[in-house]
Design a protein around this motif. Sequence first.
Motif, PDB file in Angstrom:
ATOM      1  N   UNK B 375      16.303 -22.058  27.893  1.00 28.86           N
ATOM      2  CA  UNK B 375      15.197 -22.964  27.549  1.00 28.86           C
ATOM      3  C   UNK B 375      14.694 -22.758  26.125  1.00 28.86           C
ATOM      4  N   UNK B 376      14.732 -21.527  25.631  1.00 29.61           N
ATOM      5  CA  UNK B 376      14.307 -21.278  24.257  1.00 29.61           C
ATOM      6  C   UNK B 376      15.244 -21.968  23.273  1.00 29.61           C
ATOM      7  N   UNK B 377      16.537 -21.808  23.495  1.00 33.55           N
ATOM      8  CA  UNK B 377      17.508 -22.461  22.614  1.00 33.55           C
ATOM      9  C   UNK B 377      17.318 -23.973  22.629  1.00 33.55           C
ATOM     10  N   UNK B 381      16.032 -26.553  19.510  1.00 30.12           N
ATOM     11  CA  UNK B 381      16.872 -27.643  19.004  1.00 30.12           C
ATOM     12  C   UNK B 381      16.187 -28.999  19.168  1.00 30.12           C
ATOM     13  N   UNK B 382      14.939 -28.983  19.615  1.00 31.53           N
ATOM     14  CA  UNK B 382      14.237 -30.236  19.922  1.00 31.53           C
ATOM     15  C   UNK B 382      13.039 -30.453  19.011  1.00 31.53           C
ATOM     16  N   UNK B 383      12.989 -29.788  17.866  1.00 30.98           N
ATOM     17  CA  UNK B 383      11.716 -29.751  17.138  1.00 30.98           C
ATOM     18  C   UNK B 383      11.518 -30.900  16.151  1.00 30.98           C
ATOM     19  N   UNK B 480      15.867 -34.190  25.990  1.00 32.59           N
ATOM     20  CA  UNK B 480      14.739 -34.473  26.891  1.00 32.59           C
ATOM     21  C   UNK B 480      13.441 -33.876  26.359  1.00 32.59           C
ATOM     22  N   UNK B 481      13.538 -32.664  25.808  1.00 36.28           N
ATOM     23  CA  UNK B 481      12.321 -32.020  25.286  1.00 36.28           C
ATOM     24  C   UNK B 481      11.806 -32.811  24.084  1.00 36.28           C
ATOM     25  N   UNK B 485       8.177 -34.667  23.686  1.00 33.79           N
ATOM     26  CA  UNK B 485       7.226 -34.519  22.572  1.00 33.79           C
ATOM     27  C   UNK B 485       6.813 -35.895  22.069  1.00 33.79           C
ATOM     28  N   UNK B 486       7.777 -36.788  21.884  1.00 29.66           N
ATOM     29  CA  UNK B 486       7.467 -38.146  21.398  1.00 29.66           C
ATOM     30  C   UNK B 486       6.533 -38.861  22.379  1.00 29.66           C
TER      31      UNK B 486
END
Lengths: 531, 531
Positions: B375-377, B381-383, B480-481, B485-486
Amino acid sequence: MREIRRIQDEARRTAAVKRPRWPMVILRTPKGWTAPAEIDHHMVEGSWRAHQVPMTDVAHNPAHLQILDGWLRGYKPEQLFDEAGKLRAELKELPPKGERRMSANPAANGGLLRRALLLPDFRDYSVPVEKPACSEVENTPPLGRFLRDILRENANNFRVFGPDETASNKLSAVYEASKKVWLAEYFPEDADGGELSRDGRVMEILSEHTLEGWLEGYLLTGRHGFFSTYEAFVHVIDSMFNQHAKWLEIGKKLSWRAPIASLNLLITSTVWRQDHNGFTHQDPGFLDVVANKSPEITRIYLPPDANCLLSVADHCLRSMDYVNVIVADKQMHLQYLDMDAAITHCTKGLGIWEWASTDKGVAPDAVVAACGDIPTQEALAALLRAEFPDIKLRFVNVVDLSKLMPDTEHPHGLPDRDFNSLFTTDRPIIFNFHAYPWLIHRLAYRRRNHDNLHVRGYKEKGSINTPLDLAIQNQVDRFSIAIDVIDRAPRLRDAGAHAKESFKDQQIECRRYAYANGVDKPEIVNWKWPF
Amino acid sequence: MREIRRIQDEARRTAAVKRPRWPMVILRTPKGWTAPAEIDHHMVEGSWRAHQVPMTDVAHNPAHLQILDGWLRGYKPEQLFDEAGKLRAELKELPPKGERRMSANPAANGGLLRRALLLPDFRDYSVPVEKPACSEVENTPPLGRFLRDILRENANNFRVFGPDETASNKLSAVYEASKKVWLAEYFPEDADGGELSRDGRVMEILSEHTLEGWLEGYLLTGRHGFFSTYEAFVHVIDSMFNQHAKWLEIGKKLSWRAPIASLNLLITSTVWRQDHNGFTHQDPGFLDVVANKSPEITRIYLPPDANCLLSVADHCLRSMDYVNVIVADKQMHLQYLDMDAAITHCTKGLGIWEWASTDKGVAPDAVVAACGDIPTQEALAALLRAEFPDIKLRFVNVVDLSKLMPDTEHPHGLPDRDFNSLFTTDRPIIFNFHAYPWLIHRLAYRRRNHDNLHVRGYKEKGSINTPLDLAIQNQVDRFSIAIDVIDRAPRLRDAGAHAKESFKDQQIECRRYAYANGVDKPEIVNWKWPF
């Protein structure tokens, strides 16, 4: 096959059942049989190395690729397949046809063999309830009589399972229909209450693992069963439950797999009545394990009384492809609903109890909710009518735990509009729960009024306390719930200080009495609904 | 006793360890020995009736009272006690003295025998991390080397336990210090990689029950241990864990009971890497079982990389009277923190990663939190920096799960003022979690910003998917993450539609590639922190 037939014929002819030595063929092969004997001078066939992929680098290592090539050619594909790559016709003739194929054997797709249970009318086993919460019975014996008659009506495809607890869980009526199966030695004293028989259909052994395995095999081959077990020790089969639930979920998606009977688990001898056994026997956490599995498969019911238990059990025994978990204690408990009311209540899964509510036509000061037998009794005894004659409280009882989830998360979930009207969108909710309290938050955290939801439940505090003392330690007792209502309902916060003081005094007095006498005060034990 | 001494002496003299037949005395008694032989013509002594209270009505039934009276007089109290009711002096002389008393034997209060582990400096096993999230190692082998040297330094009071998975869990370095104990037959091929020895201190057997029993006994008699096991199958010992946790909680309250070493459990081969084993091996629910037990006893850590795992393991091995659960996958993973940073991070238990955050000095558009290696990785990658160069995101990593609880509920709990400043009181929180997502809600539901907390985690969706495909199915993947956020950050909701569309396209493309090729796209597998 002849030996198997001989054993069966003899048993049927002579009716002298004994434990046969069934013939069996054991094929013992080297581990990784037919794999290369050695790779890079390390033994593979017949060794632990055959457990994993023996060569992982064939794409880059020509020597290993050659070993793989030789290995696969060792199966002589040129003798098995024709030029077009099809299996040769004479080989195609070898395997058995139709249901003789292992994969097509109906016993391997047991739903094909399943016959619906012949169920007597569960209403015939109801206990009379003339006035709610004024009479007591043990909750499980009526279910025992229902199960007894199911055994009678379904003498070939229904069994009852329990870790030596069918009697302890007060389901002994089943022995009137069928005994505990026992094929080994008999002593003269077994005739006096031993309830043993060579063809019994009650399966008892002090191993939850063995029972769960028997039951799963029985269901998977098309039959029906009912498993009762101690709440704290159902955790023994957590892992088996997980795998069965996963199997059911996948099985449901396969068009060719026929539905099987649900796995029905009665969890009894629960956390709140452990004055003999104590802390080791207090663990209501199996529900948390169950709630993690697919909502398509899992159902959790906490019927508050004997009639609700009958209604829930009938529903579960008719269902397919579920794991149904029913939580109900075996001891003497107040009875709340006559059979008609119980059916209505259990069909809805949760609902307002009009007779216990004082908010009809107005917005309530607070909602008091309860789920489970003891929490329901304690919440009912906390409704503050004597202290505040004008109090407006709504009483909600929950049987089907999944109702608390949104309908987008569980097929039984309550739509938000129904949840909001039952629990309001802005009034405090005091929720008295049978198991660990956070499970309620986990189910209901998406609800609009979640910030006002205050849950009481088991918090891992306990010993061989009296029932009330144990309830006080975990704050699910009548006094704690009443204090919660006073603390949370704005109108009562200041006015309620005197009542709160009195409840705290009563808690101390009740605990003092319990420690001195080893039992609870008679007015607690004999409490009835006073209105 | 002489035979025991002889076996021990021979083993020590000849160094030829074999499996001895230890002498033992078996005392076989009738069930309920010394109870009345019969009550009301029903057999009691030697029968199942002796399992419960044989007469419950002595207060009202004079005949039964007489039986009870005779039964108790059968113990001849007049010969045992003097006129004052004290035990007679000559009988008092009979039992052994001091530590020879069974209850005072130090092995029965193992904390008295416990010596602190001699621990090498865990920092010596660190992996170099020059730049966060740019290099990969397998997370468990450095821990294996640390355990190897602990075995060397503590050759008499430390053992490593695992269900035939020490090698599979990539802890094989321990065999350099000590082998798997094996007392039975040896074959010539065992010399090649079998890692067997008659005096090995690595305990392996494919039975989680046996291992847990061995380990509990070892700890309770004053020694130390480390148990590694597959995540999905740690549920096999749920019930044993429950009872050990209850024992520890009670033991802590007894002034005479000395603290014992913690039970240290490494849960590995986790849910997110099951492309060989599939759905049956996906169950991160043990944490829900653990979180139900007393906060005084339970500790749960999810170190995101190898250095954090070393720091956490060192902490756990020094602790007493806990059950420490460490979740860390064994496979190749990105490394985030060098050893100094890892120690600081693990000591805090959770924290902002500055290098991954873009909100320094301003209020963030959203908080992205992650707990667990995968989940951290995926969260990193979703920032969305490429899509929104001015985005303000705060990245929080959680190692110590209990930090999410209030400090009033768990000794490790974060005070509200700290939680509020980390997670804000009004910004959306997207939380990417290793296990079932609702566990985070269960821990954090009292927090002020809980309504803005959106958790992703395992939702019981999976098969033998590629890692990314499995993540997408459960919505813990980078796309998905980023979409979460969006959807949740007000400033991005409208402007983000194009990016959202692109992420959905990429999800479909990635799944298509995974199905066609059986592996994930190289740019996914080789993703590194690009800034």
